[in-house]
Design an enzyme around this catalytic site. Structure first.
Site, PDB file in Angstrom:
ATOM      1  CB  ILE A   1      -6.895 -10.254 -14.409  1.00 36.31           C
ATOM      2  CG1 ILE A   1      -5.397 -10.362 -14.701  1.00 36.31           C
ATOM      3  CG2 ILE A   1      -7.653  -9.857 -15.675  1.00 36.31           C
ATOM      4  CD1 ILE A   1      -5.038 -11.443 -15.695  1.00 36.31           C
TER       5      ILE A   1
ATOM      6  CB  SER B   1       2.168   3.927 -17.632  1.00 37.72           C
ATOM      7  OG  SER B   1       3.338   3.795 -18.390  1.00 37.72           O
TER       8      SER B   1
ATOM      9  CD  GLU C   1      -5.194  -5.736 -25.615  1.00 40.12           C
ATOM     10  OE1 GLU C   1      -4.084  -6.123 -26.027  1.00 40.12           O
ATOM     11  OE2 GLU C   1      -5.979  -5.037 -26.291  1.00 40.12           O
ATOM     12  CG  LEU C   2      -2.809  -7.442 -18.254  1.00 38.09           C
ATOM     13  CD1 LEU C   2      -3.484  -7.156 -16.925  1.00 38.09           C
ATOM     14  CD2 LEU C   2      -2.021  -8.750 -18.194  1.00 38.09           C
ATOM     15  CG  ASP C   3      -1.098  -3.991 -17.404  1.00 34.66           C
ATOM     16  OD1 ASP C   3      -1.841  -3.472 -16.550  1.00 34.66           O
ATOM     17  OD2 ASP C   3      -0.306  -4.925 -17.161  1.00 34.66           O
TER      18      ASP C   3
ATOM     19  NE  ARG D   1     -10.486 -14.199 -13.535  1.00 37.33           N
ATOM     20  CZ  ARG D   1      -9.304 -13.973 -12.968  1.00 37.33           C
ATOM     21  NH1 ARG D   1      -9.103 -12.858 -12.292  1.00 37.33           N
ATOM     22  NH2 ARG D   1      -8.329 -14.844 -13.087  1.00 37.33           N
TER      23      ARG D   1
ATOM     24  N   GLY E   1       0.789  -1.234   0.000  1.00 36.89           N
ATOM     25  CA  GLY E   1       0.000   0.000   0.000  1.00 36.89           C
ATOM     26  C   GLY E   1       0.812   1.270   0.000  1.00 36.89           C
TER      27      GLY E   1
ATOM     28  CG  HIS F   1       1.811  -1.532 -15.709  1.00 40.56           C
ATOM     29  ND1 HIS F   1       1.568  -2.798 -15.216  1.00 40.56           N
ATOM     30  CD2 HIS F   1       2.754  -1.672 -16.688  1.00 40.56           C
ATOM     31  CE1 HIS F   1       2.330  -3.672 -15.865  1.00 40.56           C
ATOM     32  NE2 HIS F   1       3.056  -3.011 -16.751  1.00 40.56           N
TER      33      HIS F   1
ATOM     34  CD  GLU G   1       5.014   2.307  -9.142  1.00 38.64           C
ATOM     35  OE1 GLU G   1       4.039   2.165  -8.371  1.00 38.64           O
ATOM     36  OE2 GLU G   1       5.718   1.357  -9.527  1.00 38.64           O
TER      37      GLU G   1
ATOM     38  CG  MET H   1      -0.623  -7.609  -7.063  1.00 41.66           C
ATOM     39  SD  MET H   1       0.284  -6.595  -8.262  1.00 41.66           S
ATOM     40  CE  MET H   1       1.161  -7.880  -9.149  1.00 41.66           C
TER      41      MET H   1
ATOM     42  CG  ASN I   1      -3.451  -0.459 -13.127  1.00 39.86           C
ATOM     43  OD1 ASN I   1      -3.397  -0.770 -11.936  1.00 39.86           O
ATOM     44  ND2 ASN I   1      -2.649  -0.990 -14.035  1.00 39.86           N
TER      45      ASN I   1
ATOM     46  CG  ASN J   1       1.623   3.518  -5.796  1.00 42.63           C
ATOM     47  OD1 ASN J   1       2.268   4.541  -5.993  1.00 42.63           O
ATOM     48  ND2 ASN J   1       1.896   2.382  -6.418  1.00 42.63           N
TER      49      ASN J   1
END
Length: 238
Positions: free
Chosen positions: A104, A148, A155-157, A77, A27, A121, A186, A102, A119, A29
Site C-alpha cells: 500500500i 481494471s 483510498e485503496l483501489d 512505512r 513481472g 487491479h 490484463e 503489493m 495501477n 505485466n
C-alpha cells in the site's frame, strides 16, 4: 548525369515518454509492457523498475534499471515511501505504473505522483478491492470477473477507473484457473491504456478520468479491436 542524393538535415527526435514501473512479483505485466515497446506498438521507454523486495520481475530488465529495498527493514512505512519516491523521481518519469505492486502506498507518495500514477487491479472495480479477488468472486457466485486499470488515489483501489476487461466465470472454476483467465486480459488491457497515456490523451481531475479533454463517466472496455467506449454486448450466463 544526375547529382547524387544528398540527405537533408536530420529532424529532431521527440523523446519517448518515460515509464517507471513498480513490481513485487513475477513481472508478467511488466513483460507485456516491454514486449509492446520492443514490437513498436507502445511508444514509450521504461526508465526504471522499482520493488519492495528482491522480486523476480527485476530480472526482466537491465541491472542499471533495477532498484529494490526490503521494505520490511524500514522502521516506518513513511521512511520506505520517501526513499522509493526519491528513487522514482530521479528517473524523471512521465508515468508511474503499479504492475503487481503489493504494498500500500502512503498518502505523501501518492500526492507526489498524483495524476500520473496508474495501477492494474484484478477485479471489475469498484467490486472486490484489495486481495484474494478471484477466491472472493467465486465465493459470491459471480458470473463475470476481470481487471481494471485506474488512477491511484489515497483510498485503496478506489481511484477513477480508466478501462476494464471482462472474462466469464466458468462452472467448476478454481481461484487458480480464474486468475489465469484474468491475467490473459490484463496484459492487453494494460498496454492499451498505456498507449492512451503516453499519447497525452489521458488525464485525471477531481477524481474523474478525462480522455481527449472530455470527462469519461464510465470505464472504457477492452474488445478484440482495442478499447471501446461501449460496453461488451456478450452476457455471461450459465
Amino acid at each position: 548525369m544526375s547529382a547524387p542524393d544528398v540527405p537533408g538535415p536530420l529532424e529532431p527526435r521527440t523523446p519517448k515518454p518515460r515509464l517507471a514501473v513498480l513490481v513485487s512479483g513475477r513481472g508478467t505485466n511488466l513483460q507485456a509492457v516491454l514486449d509492446a515497446i520492443d514490437a513498436g506498438t507502445l511508444g514509450a521507454r521504461v526508465v526504471g523498475v522499482f520493488a519492495d523486495r528482491d522480486a523476480p520481475a527485476l530480472q526482466r530488465i537491465a541491472p542499471a534499471l533495477r532498484w529494490h529495498r526490503d521494505a520490511r527493514s524500514y522502521p516506518a512505512r513513511e521512511a520506505f515511501d520517501v526513499e522509493l519516491a526519491d528513487a522514482i523521481a530521479a528517473s524523471d518519469p512521465d508515468w508511474v505504473l503499479c504492475a503487481g505492486y503489493m504494498r500500500i502506498l502512503g498518502d505523501a507518495f501518492i500526492a507526489r505522483f498524483r495524476g500520473r500514477l496508474l495501477n492494474i487491479h484484478p477485479s471489475l472495480l469498484p467490486k472486490y478491492r484489495g486481495l484474494r479477488t478471484h477466491a472472493r468472486v467465486l465465493a459470491e457466485g459471480e458470473l463475470e470477473h476481470g481487471a481494471s486499470v485506474h488512477f491511484v488515489d489515497p483510498e485503496l483501489d478506489a481511484g477513477a477507473v480508466i478501462a476494464q476487461a471482462t472474462v466469464p466465470v466458468h462452472p467448476g472454476d478454481r481461484a487458480q484457473t480464474l486468475a489465469a483467465r484474468v491475467l490473459a486480459v490484463e496484459h492487453p488491457l494494460l498496454v492499451e491504456v498505456l498507449k492512451l497515456a503516453v499519447a497525452g490523451r489521458l488525464a485525471e481531475r477531481d477524481a474523474t478520468v478525462f480522455l481527449d479533454g472530455h470527462a469519461l463517466f464510465t470505464p472504457l472496455h477492452l474488445t478484440s479491436a482495442g478499447l471501446s467506449i461501449l460496453p461488451p454486448t456478450e452476457q455471461y450466463s450459465r
